[in-house]
Design an enzyme around this catalytic site. Structure first.
Site, short mmCIF file in Angstrom:
data_model
loop_
_atom_site.label_atom_id
_atom_site.label_comp_id
_atom_site.label_asym_id
_atom_site.label_seq_id
_atom_site.Cartn_x
_atom_site.Cartn_y
_atom_site.Cartn_z
N TYR A 89 -1.63 3.77 -5.06
CA TYR A 89 -0.86 2.52 -4.95
C TYR A 89 -1.65 1.30 -5.39
CZ TYR A 89 2.29 5.26 -1.98
OH TYR A 89 3.17 6.20 -1.51
N HIS A 112 3.40 -4.13 -5.40
CA HIS A 112 3.49 -4.27 -3.94
C HIS A 112 2.11 -4.49 -3.30
CE1 HIS A 112 6.66 -4.30 -1.09
NE2 HIS A 112 6.61 -3.08 -0.65
N PHE A 159 0.98 2.08 5.87
CA PHE A 159 1.88 1.69 4.79
C PHE A 159 2.46 0.32 5.12
CE2 PHE A 159 1.45 6.13 3.85
CZ PHE A 159 1.45 6.14 2.46
N ASN A 185 5.31 -1.04 5.30
CA ASN A 185 6.46 -1.20 6.19
C ASN A 185 6.11 -1.12 7.66
OD1 ASN A 185 7.81 -1.33 3.78
ND2 ASN A 185 8.98 0.54 4.07
N ASP A 199 3.50 -9.87 -1.93
CA ASP A 199 4.30 -9.96 -3.14
C ASP A 199 5.66 -10.56 -2.81
OD1 ASP A 199 4.68 -7.40 -1.69
OD2 ASP A 199 6.24 -7.06 -3.18
N ASN A 253 9.90 -5.71 3.94
CA ASN A 253 9.72 -4.89 5.13
C ASN A 253 8.36 -5.08 5.81
OD1 ASN A 253 12.29 -3.74 5.13
ND2 ASN A 253 11.67 -2.22 3.62
#
Length: 193
Positions: A18, A23, A70, A72, A97, A118
């Site tokens: 990632y 993000h 993560f 969220n 972001d 989120n």
């Protein structure tokens, strides 16, 4: 506790897969800040990687934190960091972001809703407040009919990567200015440029 201490959280997802995603731009900004402070991230008991330092001698102390969760579910580590450092949410800066801001643009604000983000939603739920500062790093809207969720989990394009260092530097400058001179001074610089 240092009276001039700020918690700066960079949102993103863990792991090398990632790292270059849109993000993860919040964590990219924290890497820029850590480089400026010659600080290294270390594992912290709040399920985060933390680096501490000052941008300049006598300047405010910054605790840079990247949750190991993560995006969220960022709220738990952020709430734990606030407790650990005995800070109020008014001393929290979240770098993230933002799809609603054009690429290569930085906007600053205090409070407000989560706007469908989120990570922000979870931080608001975990801390019980939305009264913290946000450094919103513009990533723009997805092209055509591409779903937003797919767009944010893709790496920056080669064209974007050419100017990404400038965007990260601007966002890092914004964090430093907020911590040193306050939100209004930073907004005057970044919103009138």
């Amino acid at each position: 506790m240092d009276a001039n201490l700020w918690l700066v959280v960079g949102l993103g997802n863990p792991g090398p897969g990632y790292a270059g995603n849109r993000h993860n731009v919040g964590q990219m900004v924290l890497a820029e800040l850590a480089d400026r402070m010659a600080a290294n991230f270390k594992s912290h008991r709040t399920n985060s990687a933390v680096a501490e330092g000052r941008s300049f001698p006598g300047g405010p102390k910054l605790v840079l934190a990247k949750p190991n969760t993560f995006m969220n579910v960022s709220g738990g580590p952020v709430a734990a960091l606030l407790r650990f450092y005995s800070l109020e949410p008014s001393r929290l800066i979240v770098v993230h972001d933002d799809l609603d801001i054009p690429y290569d643009t930085v906007k600053l604000k205090l409070g407000g809703g989560h706007g469908g983000h989120n990570g922000l939603r979870d931080i608001i739920a975990a801390t019980g407040t939305n009264d913290f500062i946000r450094v919103r790093v513009g990533i723009g809207r997805p092209p055509g009919r591409q779903p937003s969720a797919d767009f944010v989990l893709k790496d920056f394009s080669s064209t974007e990567r050419a100017t990404l260092p400038n965007l990260l530097a601007d966002a890092a400058d914004a964090v430093e200015l907020i911590a040193a001179d306050g939100l209004v001074a930073a907004q005057l610089k970044f919103h009138t440029a």
